[in-house]
Design a protein around this motif. Structure first.
Motif, PDB file in Angstrom:
ATOM      1  N   UNK A  26      13.118   8.857 -14.480  1.00 18.65           N
ATOM      2  CA  UNK A  26      11.873   8.364 -14.630  1.00 18.65           C
ATOM      3  C   UNK A  26      11.244   7.346 -13.823  1.00 18.65           C
ATOM      4  N   UNK A  27      12.120   7.233 -12.560  1.00 20.93           N
ATOM      5  CA  UNK A  27      11.295   6.344 -11.547  1.00 20.93           C
ATOM      6  C   UNK A  27      11.588   7.090 -10.269  1.00 20.93           C
ATOM      7  N   UNK A  28      10.983   6.466  -9.249  1.00 15.92           N
ATOM      8  CA  UNK A  28      11.210   6.736  -7.748  1.00 15.92           C
ATOM      9  C   UNK A  28      11.892   5.363  -7.048  1.00 15.92           C
ATOM     10  N   UNK A 305     -11.854   7.600  13.351  1.00 18.21           N
ATOM     11  CA  UNK A 305     -11.623   5.970  13.450  1.00 18.21           C
ATOM     12  C   UNK A 305     -10.115   5.510  13.249  1.00 18.21           C
ATOM     13  N   UNK A 306      -9.634   4.885  14.168  1.00 16.37           N
ATOM     14  CA  UNK A 306      -8.223   4.403  13.846  1.00 16.37           C
ATOM     15  C   UNK A 306      -8.418   3.195  12.878  1.00 16.37           C
ATOM     16  N   UNK A 307      -7.449   3.103  11.967  1.00 12.62           N
ATOM     17  CA  UNK A 307      -7.599   1.973  11.033  1.00 12.62           C
ATOM     18  C   UNK A 307      -6.286   1.218  11.208  1.00 12.62           C
ATOM     19  N   UNK A 308      -5.352   1.419  12.125  1.00 14.13           N
ATOM     20  CA  UNK A 308      -4.137   0.501  12.221  1.00 14.13           C
ATOM     21  C   UNK A 308      -3.077   1.169  11.236  1.00 14.13           C
ATOM     22  N   UNK A 309      -1.870   0.303  11.253  1.00 19.35           N
ATOM     23  CA  UNK A 309      -0.757   0.485  10.619  1.00 19.35           C
ATOM     24  C   UNK A 309      -0.980   0.118   9.203  1.00 19.35           C
ATOM     25  N   UNK A 310      -0.796   1.022   8.295  1.00 19.55           N
ATOM     26  CA  UNK A 310      -1.216   1.003   6.927  1.00 19.55           C
ATOM     27  C   UNK A 310      -0.238   0.230   6.095  1.00 19.55           C
ATOM     28  N   UNK A 311       0.987   0.001   6.871  1.00 17.11           N
ATOM     29  CA  UNK A 311       2.036  -0.571   6.076  1.00 17.11           C
ATOM     30  C   UNK A 311       1.907  -2.141   5.908  1.00 17.11           C
ATOM     31  N   UNK A 312       2.302  -2.720   4.964  1.00 21.79           N
ATOM     32  CA  UNK A 312       2.253  -3.875   4.898  1.00 21.79           C
ATOM     33  C   UNK A 312       3.438  -4.712   4.393  1.00 21.79           C
ATOM     34  N   UNK A 313       3.837  -6.072   4.815  1.00 20.72           N
ATOM     35  CA  UNK A 313       5.117  -6.595   4.395  1.00 20.72           C
ATOM     36  C   UNK A 313       6.110  -6.283   5.113  1.00 20.72           C
ATOM     37  N   UNK A 314       7.525  -6.733   4.609  1.00 24.86           N
ATOM     38  CA  UNK A 314       8.661  -6.643   5.551  1.00 24.86           C
ATOM     39  C   UNK A 314       8.911  -5.141   5.865  1.00 24.86           C
ATOM     40  N   UNK A 355       9.385   7.320  -0.950  1.00 25.18           N
ATOM     41  CA  UNK A 355       8.125   7.939  -1.303  1.00 25.18           C
ATOM     42  C   UNK A 355       7.477   6.595  -2.047  1.00 25.18           C
ATOM     43  N   UNK A 356       6.225   6.274  -1.400  1.00 27.11           N
ATOM     44  CA  UNK A 356       5.516   5.264  -1.951  1.00 27.11           C
ATOM     45  C   UNK A 356       4.216   5.451  -2.305  1.00 27.11           C
ATOM     46  N   UNK A 357       3.488   4.855  -3.343  1.00 29.45           N
ATOM     47  CA  UNK A 357       2.181   4.892  -3.649  1.00 29.45           C
ATOM     48  C   UNK A 357       1.312   4.662  -2.691  1.00 29.45           C
ATOM     49  N   UNK A 363     -13.467   0.491  -0.305  1.00 32.44           N
ATOM     50  CA  UNK A 363     -14.159   0.265   1.159  1.00 32.44           C
ATOM     51  C   UNK A 363     -13.131   1.206   2.097  1.00 32.44           C
ATOM     52  N   UNK A 364     -12.309   1.850   1.644  1.00 27.59           N
ATOM     53  CA  UNK A 364     -11.422   2.861   2.453  1.00 27.59           C
ATOM     54  C   UNK A 364     -10.597   2.125   3.274  1.00 27.59           C
ATOM     55  N   UNK A 365     -10.059   1.114   3.017  1.00 28.44           N
ATOM     56  CA  UNK A 365      -8.917   0.588   3.833  1.00 28.44           C
ATOM     57  C   UNK A 365      -7.483   1.247   2.659  1.00 28.44           C
ATOM     58  N   UNK A 366      -6.667   1.361   3.819  1.00 29.52           N
ATOM     59  CA  UNK A 366      -5.511   2.207   3.352  1.00 29.52           C
ATOM     60  C   UNK A 366      -4.171   1.521   3.492  1.00 29.52           C
ATOM     61  N   UNK A 367      -3.565   1.214   2.370  1.00 36.31           N
ATOM     62  CA  UNK A 367      -2.264   0.547   2.513  1.00 36.31           C
ATOM     63  C   UNK A 367      -0.994   1.070   1.688  1.00 36.31           C
ATOM     64  N   UNK A 368       0.062   0.793   2.418  1.00 30.48           N
ATOM     65  CA  UNK A 368       1.254   1.065   1.793  1.00 30.48           C
ATOM     66  C   UNK A 368       2.413   0.011   1.773  1.00 30.48           C
ATOM     67  N   UNK A 369       3.019  -0.241   0.633  1.00 28.15           N
ATOM     68  CA  UNK A 369       3.805  -1.551   0.213  1.00 28.15           C
ATOM     69  C   UNK A 369       4.893  -0.918  -0.194  1.00 28.15           C
ATOM     70  N   UNK A 370       6.107  -1.698   0.345  1.00 33.21           N
ATOM     71  CA  UNK A 370       7.382  -1.368  -0.320  1.00 33.21           C
ATOM     72  C   UNK A 370       7.477  -1.495  -1.741  1.00 33.21           C
ATOM     73  N   UNK A 371       8.321  -0.552  -2.403  1.00 30.39           N
ATOM     74  CA  UNK A 371       8.532  -0.581  -3.715  1.00 30.39           C
ATOM     75  C   UNK A 371      10.077  -0.211  -3.846  1.00 30.39           C
TER      76      UNK A 371
END
Ligand code: DGJ
Length: 380
Positions: A26-28, A305-314, A355-357, A363-371
């Motif tokens: 029931x989890x990723x 239009x390039x928006x840069x690296x969507x990943x944030x954090x470590x 797999x990450x949310x 405002x169309x910023x796009x982000x991926x954060x580690x879970x």
């Protein structure tokens, strides 16, 4: 008849029992072993997911033990799920050819990043993938097409090709059509370090005009209007092409455009949210992870239009030690999951899934954060 019914119910009971021997998930758990209904780590690398009749179909590269597993020894593996956590092994749906060593998909070829679309007009399931015939390493840069009447396969290999032979892209420039300088030096070594930053002088597009454009890392995208597109790393990986498919999805339509010139984008993934298109891709460093890039556009044919690296954090600079393969839309929602591979080239079967949310704000910023561990309630 009675015996047949008894036999079938015993069979169903037996299958259910087999499934229930393993705890329902029931989890990723990104980066961990992900067990299927038989208790085996899912074997569907570089994969993509088709949602059809309320079921998710996950197609990916079947890898085997040892370095040889970096070549296709078996084929494309399918898993199905209705909840995204628990996956049933449906077996191999496109088999490599073990008998004919002249086949383009003979055992030992390189068959990567398979993706499947359903064509509403022909009622067929169409698979495209990156293909390098056996013993040619990555030099051929072909794409392959296979077809099936059912999402469960079997898929029948139809052809391999270089896209858009004899066709110029919509954004061709005058210099592309000039006589092409002879390129004597081998260019490809997997990254920008092998090419001058501005490679117009090499005119790889013009060089490949008559034989078709190179096609390596790829994905497919079906738009709301039923039109489908293939996105692939082309021109010695330096430039991404977006190429519309024919109405039956079996060929290229001849309408295509080149983007992100000399940015060496690999592992393209794409989605559309609220009418806006988003791409996440990687850089080009072989099996080693690198920082992802993202881009957005109001039209699939740009401008992007390039928006840069969507990943944030470590570990953002290595896409959390992984490389993208697909963006999955969760059924009946506007929620998206970024799917990536943590490759293990020394023993590819051990490769893990990340797999990450995917968070796309208004405002169309796009982000991926580690879970470390998450479930679909994260979207509530
Ligand atoms: C990176 C690509 O994204 C993978 O699919 C694979 O082709 C490796 N390169 C091979 O080095």
């Amino acid at each position: 008849m009675r015996y047949l019914l008894i036999f079938c119910s015993l069979l169903i009971a037996n299958c259910k029992e087999k499934d229930s021997r393993f705890e329902k998930l029931s989890t990723f758990n990104p980066g961990q072993d992900w067990l299927d209904n038989r208790g085996k780590h899912i074997n569907a690398h570089g994969g993509g997911i088709l949602l059809h009749d309320n079921t998710y179909f996950w197609y990916g590269e079947h890898k085997i033990e040892g370095k040889i597993g970096n070549t296709a020894q078996v084929g494309v593996h399918l898993y199905t799920s209705t909840d995204l956590y628990n996956w049933r092994d449906e077996g191999i749906v496109l088999q490599v050819d073990e008998t004919n060593s002249n086949s383009d998909i003979s055992k030992g070829c390189i068959l990567e990043r398979p993706k499947v679309l359903f064509n509403d007009k022909t009622n067929k399931f169409v698979m495209w993938f990156h293909l390098e015939p056996k013993n040619q390493n990555y030099s051929s840069a072909l794409t392959g097409v296979a077809i099936s009447n059912s999402p469960r396969g079997p898929f029948r290999f139809i052809k391999s090709l270089r896209p858009n032979k004899g066709v110029w892209p919509l954004n061709v420039k005058k210099f592309h059509k000039k006589k092409v300088p002879k390129i004597t030096k081998k260019i490809y070594c997997g990254g920008p370090e092998c090419m001058p930053h501005h490679v117009d002088s090499l005119n790889i597009l013009g060089r490949d005009f008559e034989i078709g454009q190179m096609s390596r890392d790829m994905t497919l995208f079906k738009d709301d209007d039923g039109k489908a597109y293939q996105l692939y790393s082309s021109e010695e990986n330096s430039t991404l092409h977006i190429s519309q498919l024919s109405d039956d999805y079996l060929s290229h339509s001849g309408t295509y455009k080149r983007f992100f010139q000399y940015r060496f984008m690999e592992a393209p993934t794409i989605i559309k949210k609220n009418g806006k298109y988003f791409i996440i891709a990687s850089g080009c460093t072989g099996w080693n992870p690198n920082a992802a890039r993202s881009a957005s556009a109001d039209n699939i044919f740009g401008p992007w239009t390039e928006l840069g690296n969507p990943c944030i954090g470590e570990n953002a600079n290595t896409t959390f030690n992984s490389q993208g393969t697909f963006i999955l839309k969760v059924k009946n929602t506007e929620n998206y999951i970024f799917m990536a591979d943590r490759w293990k080239p020394s023993n590819p079967i051990e490769g893990k899934y990340i797999w990450l949310p995917l968070n796309i704000s208004d405002n169309n910023s796009i982000e991926l954060e580690w879970q470390e561990k998450w479930d679909l309630s994260i979207f509530n």
